[in-house]
Design an enzyme around this catalytic site. Structure first.
Site, PDB file in Angstrom:
ATOM      1  N   LYS A  70       0.847  -1.204   0.000  1.00  0.00           N
ATOM      2  CA  LYS A  70       0.000   0.000   0.000  1.00  0.00           C
ATOM      3  C   LYS A  70       0.876   1.245   0.000  1.00  0.00           C
ATOM      4  CE  LYS A  70      -1.733   2.834   2.867  1.00  0.00           C
ATOM      5  NZ  LYS A  70      -1.680   4.112   2.115  1.00  0.00           N
TER       6      LYS A  70
ATOM      7  N   SER B 160       5.441   7.299  10.310  1.00  0.00           N
ATOM      8  CA  SER B 160       5.569   7.986  11.593  1.00  0.00           C
ATOM      9  C   SER B 160       5.579   6.989  12.751  1.00  0.00           C
ATOM     10  CB  SER B 160       4.405   8.962  11.764  1.00  0.00           C
ATOM     11  OG  SER B 160       3.183   8.265  11.718  1.00  0.00           O
ATOM     12  N   THR B 161       6.210   7.381  13.835  1.00  0.00           N
ATOM     13  CA  THR B 161       6.245   6.549  15.037  1.00  0.00           C
ATOM     14  C   THR B 161       4.829   6.348  15.572  1.00  0.00           C
ATOM     15  OG1 THR B 161       8.506   7.146  15.545  1.00  0.00           O
ATOM     16  CG2 THR B 161       7.149   6.472  17.411  1.00  0.00           C
TER      17      THR B 161
ATOM     18  N   GLY C 165       3.270   3.778  13.526  1.00  0.00           N
ATOM     19  CA  GLY C 165       3.989   2.538  13.833  1.00  0.00           C
ATOM     20  C   GLY C 165       3.391   1.838  15.045  1.00  0.00           C
TER      21      GLY C 165
ATOM     22  N   GLU D 197      10.143   1.005  10.345  1.00  0.00           N
ATOM     23  CA  GLU D 197      11.190   2.004  10.121  1.00  0.00           C
ATOM     24  C   GLU D 197      10.502   3.345  10.338  1.00  0.00           C
ATOM     25  OE1 GLU D 197      13.133   4.673   8.894  1.00  0.00           O
ATOM     26  OE2 GLU D 197      13.050   3.927   6.820  1.00  0.00           O
TER      27      GLU D 197
ATOM     28  N   CYS E 286      13.606  10.508   7.140  1.00  0.00           N
ATOM     29  CA  CYS E 286      13.493  10.024   8.519  1.00  0.00           C
ATOM     30  C   CYS E 286      14.833  10.193   9.233  1.00  0.00           C
ATOM     31  CB  CYS E 286      13.044   8.585   8.534  1.00  0.00           C
ATOM     32  SG  CYS E 286      13.893   7.578   7.337  1.00  0.00           S
TER      33      CYS E 286
ATOM     34  N   GLU F   6      10.125  15.446  15.760  1.00  0.00           N
ATOM     35  CA  GLU F   6      10.491  15.372  14.346  1.00  0.00           C
ATOM     36  C   GLU F   6       9.645  16.382  13.550  1.00  0.00           C
ATOM     37  OE1 GLU F   6       9.354  11.755  12.148  1.00  0.00           O
ATOM     38  OE2 GLU F   6      11.344  11.853  11.232  1.00  0.00           O
TER      39      GLU F   6
HETATM   40  P1  NAP Z   1       2.047   8.198   8.237  1.00  0.00           P
HETATM   41  O1  NAP Z   1       0.627   8.517   8.504  1.00  0.00           O
HETATM   42  O2  NAP Z   1       2.817   7.426   9.234  1.00  0.00           O
HETATM   43  O3  NAP Z   1       2.055   7.436   6.809  1.00  0.00           O
HETATM   44  C1  NAP Z   1       2.882   6.365   6.448  1.00  0.00           C
HETATM   45  C2  NAP Z   1       2.062   5.262   5.798  1.00  0.00           C
HETATM   46  O4  NAP Z   1       1.194   4.689   6.766  1.00  0.00           O
HETATM   47  C3  NAP Z   1       1.167   5.754   4.673  1.00  0.00           C
HETATM   48  O5  NAP Z   1       1.067   4.763   3.669  1.00  0.00           O
HETATM   49  C4  NAP Z   1      -0.147   5.914   5.393  1.00  0.00           C
HETATM   50  O6  NAP Z   1      -1.242   5.913   4.538  1.00  0.00           O
HETATM   51  C5  NAP Z   1      -0.140   4.713   6.298  1.00  0.00           C
HETATM   52  N1  NAP Z   1      -1.053   4.805   7.430  1.00  0.00           N
HETATM   53  C6  NAP Z   1      -1.538   5.906   8.050  1.00  0.00           C
HETATM   54  N2  NAP Z   1      -2.354   5.557   9.058  1.00  0.00           N
HETATM   55  C7  NAP Z   1      -2.396   4.214   9.085  1.00  0.00           C
HETATM   56  C8  NAP Z   1      -3.068   3.258   9.900  1.00  0.00           C
HETATM   57  N3  NAP Z   1      -3.857   3.623  10.900  1.00  0.00           N
HETATM   58  N4  NAP Z   1      -2.872   1.941   9.649  1.00  0.00           N
HETATM   59  C9  NAP Z   1      -2.071   1.550   8.650  1.00  0.00           C
HETATM   60  N5  NAP Z   1      -1.421   2.406   7.842  1.00  0.00           N
HETATM   61  C10 NAP Z   1      -1.571   3.716   8.056  1.00  0.00           C
HETATM   62  O7  NAP Z   1       2.827   9.488   7.902  1.00  0.00           O
HETATM   63  P2  NAP Z   1       2.209  10.890   7.384  1.00  0.00           P
HETATM   64  O8  NAP Z   1       0.925  11.187   8.055  1.00  0.00           O
HETATM   65  O9  NAP Z   1       2.187  10.831   5.933  1.00  0.00           O
HETATM   66  O10 NAP Z   1       3.333  11.875   7.905  1.00  0.00           O
HETATM   67  C11 NAP Z   1       3.303  12.263   9.265  1.00  0.00           C
HETATM   68  C12 NAP Z   1       4.672  12.318   9.856  1.00  0.00           C
HETATM   69  O11 NAP Z   1       5.255  11.012   9.786  1.00  0.00           O
HETATM   70  C13 NAP Z   1       5.676  13.180   9.148  1.00  0.00           C
HETATM   71  O12 NAP Z   1       5.575  14.508   9.509  1.00  0.00           O
HETATM   72  C14 NAP Z   1       6.965  12.562   9.602  1.00  0.00           C
HETATM   73  O13 NAP Z   1       7.294  13.041  10.864  1.00  0.00           O
HETATM   74  C15 NAP Z   1       6.641  11.101   9.690  1.00  0.00           C
HETATM   75  N6  NAP Z   1       7.091  10.349   8.499  1.00  0.00           N
HETATM   76  C16 NAP Z   1       8.166   9.555   8.615  1.00  0.00           C
HETATM   77  C17 NAP Z   1       8.626   8.855   7.512  1.00  0.00           C
HETATM   78  C18 NAP Z   1       9.819   7.962   7.571  1.00  0.00           C
HETATM   79  O14 NAP Z   1      10.430   7.723   6.547  1.00  0.00           O
HETATM   80  N7  NAP Z   1      10.165   7.409   8.719  1.00  0.00           N
HETATM   81  C19 NAP Z   1       7.983   8.985   6.282  1.00  0.00           C
HETATM   82  C20 NAP Z   1       6.841   9.789   6.197  1.00  0.00           C
HETATM   83  C21 NAP Z   1       6.419  10.461   7.320  1.00  0.00           C
HETATM   84  P3  NAP Z   1      -1.795   7.336   4.010  1.00  0.00           P
HETATM   85  O15 NAP Z   1      -0.648   8.076   3.461  1.00  0.00           O
HETATM   86  O16 NAP Z   1      -2.748   6.962   2.977  1.00  0.00           O
HETATM   87  O17 NAP Z   1      -2.403   7.999   5.206  1.00  0.00           O
END
Ligand code: NAP
Ligand code: MG
Length: 501
Positions: free
Chosen positions: A198, A252-253, A256, A273, A307, A404
């Site tokens: 996904k 995001s943590t 995670g 990760e 990240c 972060e």
């Molecule tokens: P995120 O919500 O953690 O998104 C990462 C992935 O998880 C996306 O595919 C997202 O889908 C999916 N996801 C979201 N909620 C989920 C759930 N309840 N169950 C399963 N999968 C789920 O990250 P974001 O909201 O895009 O960004 C928020 C923050 O996360 C950023 O500001 C940053 O701090 C951090 N981040 C970290 C990394 C990294 O490489 N470690 C990468 C991106 C963001 P959708 O996109 O469709 O919601």
């Protein structure tokens, strides 16, 4: 700021985004069961770039069924390791042939500069697939001498097999859409797993185009399924699915932790990760001619949406002004604009939400007394731009120092005593990466030992290689991706014991 979209969009990309993209389930391109579609935006303009089928629980269920069939009874499991390796290598070749096209897709969907996508994202993904193709034939168990004290005189032949873990759900973020797909798919395919992937809602296009190349390469149907959709629906359904054996997540943590809860139902294996707030430590004995641009690129590469971004800059006091002013000067020279403009160094952030999140952090920093040496604002009058920013007057307990930001914002702080820097650098819930700049190799390696981070860079930053394991200490994650370490995440050990006398 030149944020006009170039009229010369790559013709294949123009065609690709022209009609709604379907999802890949069991080797076929299908609409969502609900018939729903969702838009993905061009962050340089805020305009809709393409429409994509919106996967949800029912589509995830179909995709998991396809992956289960492909794993349990499809030709994939009967293939030799060499055949698997050759398919992965072929995928790498196809991807490489389409470098230009993938560069455009990444630039349009994520906002990153086309030239960087072509020079970094695509070649790293190609290299990762080639590296993993090589591993397919080298996944070995051991023979183990047994002593079994309660069967005196008996002899045994005992060995271990490394077997694929099964059906894997992979959930990836938007910061390196293609590369994260490669980091996830490469080892899963090398070990013989099957996948439901996904992509992030903000950047689904490159994973869908990669799905086309996967089918073109000749992978059997159901081995890789790509279901775009939202995290709260499709992602959550995948993480909780009872017939998924493992979930691999990058993001995001916060999410995670949701994944860990969702995985508890069937105790599927989990690898994570997650985020970081990585310390970048510059000593006064460093070669400042490399440390200054290196520290600027540590935070500004990919607009700080890494990240492992070097987002906490610690500089030894006697060179603090020089280093921080040097990083600020580098920031002033960064040309912001559309990723398609060849003059652009830094594109927009990925989404309006991300831009607002980063600007919210800037305001929080200012309200707690931080000052911007450069930047500090949203950029441009359309699109999701944020100026590269260096914050000074920052204190360890400020939100901008603890959390972060995931944008082009570095917090700078001086230190006086080299002894004090290790506890300060380690004072974080995260532990993804760290860097040290010094000419003293003894000090560098002592620091490397003491820093609680999954990667320590010495006199460099953001060096990635398919052979180098990557992952987090503390709340930055579970497990290591890349290198031979990652094979452990996608295999399990079976012990076989035979009495031979
Ligand atoms: P995120 O919500 O953690 O998104 C990462 C992935 O998880 C996306 O595919 C997202 O889908 C999916 N996801 C979201 N909620 C989920 C759930 N309840 N169950 C399963 N999968 C789920 O990250 P974001 O909201 O895009 O960004 C928020 C923050 O996360 C950023 O500001 C940053 O701090 C951090 N981040 C970290 C990394 C990294 O490489 N470690 C990468 C991106 C963001 P959708 O996109 O469709 O919601
Ligand atoms: Mg999200």
């Amino acid at each position: 700021m030149g944020i006009a979209v170039s009229p010369q969009i790559h013709p294949q990309v123009a065609e690709f985004i022209d009609k709604p993209r379907k999802m890949l389930i069991n080797g076929r391109w299908v609409n969502a069961a609900s018939g729903k579609i969702f838009p993905t935006y061009n962050p340089a303009t805020g305009e809709v770039l393409a429409q994509v089928a919106e996967g949800d629980r029912e589509d995830i269920d179909q995709a998991v069924k396809a992956a289960r069939n492909a794993f349990d009874s499809g030709p994939w499991r009967r293939m030799t390791a060499s055949e698997r390796g050759r398919l992965i290598w072929k995928l790498a070749d196809l991807l490489e042939q389409h470098t230009e096209e993938f560069g455009y897709i990444e630039s349009l969907d994520n906002g990153k500069p086309l030239n960087i996508a072509k020079a970094a994202d695509v070649p790293l993904a190609v290299d990762l697939f080639r590296y993993m193709a090589g591993w397919a034939t080298k996944i070995e168990g051991n023979t183990i001498p047994l002593s079994v004290p309660y069967t005196p005189g008996a002899k045994y032949l005992a060995y271990t097999l490394r077997e694929p873990v099964g059906v894997v759900g992979q959930i990836i973020p938007w910061n390196f859409p293609l590369l994260m797909a490669a980091w996830k798919l490469g080892p899963a395919l090398a070990t013989g797993c099957t996948v439901v992937l996904k992509p992030a809602e903000q950047t689904p296009l490159s994973a869908l185009r990669l799905g086309e190349l996967i089918m073109e390469a000749g992978f059997p149907e159901g081995v890789v399924n790509v279901v775009p959709g939202y995290g709260e629906t499709a992602g959550a359904a995948l993480a909780a699915h009872p017939d998924v054996d493992k979930v691999a997540f990058t993001g995001s943590t916060e999410v995670g932790k949701l994944i860990v809860h969702a995985a508890a139902g069937n105790l599927k294996k989990v690898s994570l990760e997650l985020g970081g707030k990585s310390p970048n430590v510059v000593f006064k004995d460093a070669d400042l001619e490399t440390a200054i641009p290196g520290s600027a690129s540590a935070i500004f590469f990919n607009h700080g949406q890494c990240c492992c971004a070097g987002s906490r800059l610690y500089v030894e006091k006697s060179v603090y002004d020089q280093v921080v002013e040097g990083v600020a000067e580098a920031a002033r020279k960064i040309k912001i604009g559309s990723g398609l403009d060849p003059e652009t160094h830094m594109g927009p952030l990925v989404s309006e939400e991300q831009m607002n999140r980063v600007c919210g952090y800037l305001e929080s920093g200012f309200s707690e007394g931080a000052k911007a040496l450069v930047g500090g604002h949203k950029g441009g009058d359309r699109g999701y731009f944020v100026e590269p920013t260096v914050l000074v007057n920052t204190k360890e307990n400020m939100k901008v120092v603890q959390e972060e930001i995931f944008g082009p914002v570095v917090v700078a702080m001086p230190f006086t005593d080299p002894e004090e820097i290790v506890p300060r650098a380690n004072n974080s819930d995260y532990g993804l990466a760290a860097a040290v700049w010094t000419r003293d190799i003894g000090k560098a390696h002592r620091m490397a030992e003491q820093l609680r981070a999954g990667t320590v860079w010495i006199n460099c930053y953001n060096i990635f290689d398919a052979a180098l394991p990557f992952g987090g200490y503390k709340q930055s994650g579970w497990g290591r991706e890349m290198g031979h370490d990652v094979l452990n995440l996608y295999t399990q050990t079976k012990a076989v014991c035979t009495r031979i006398a």
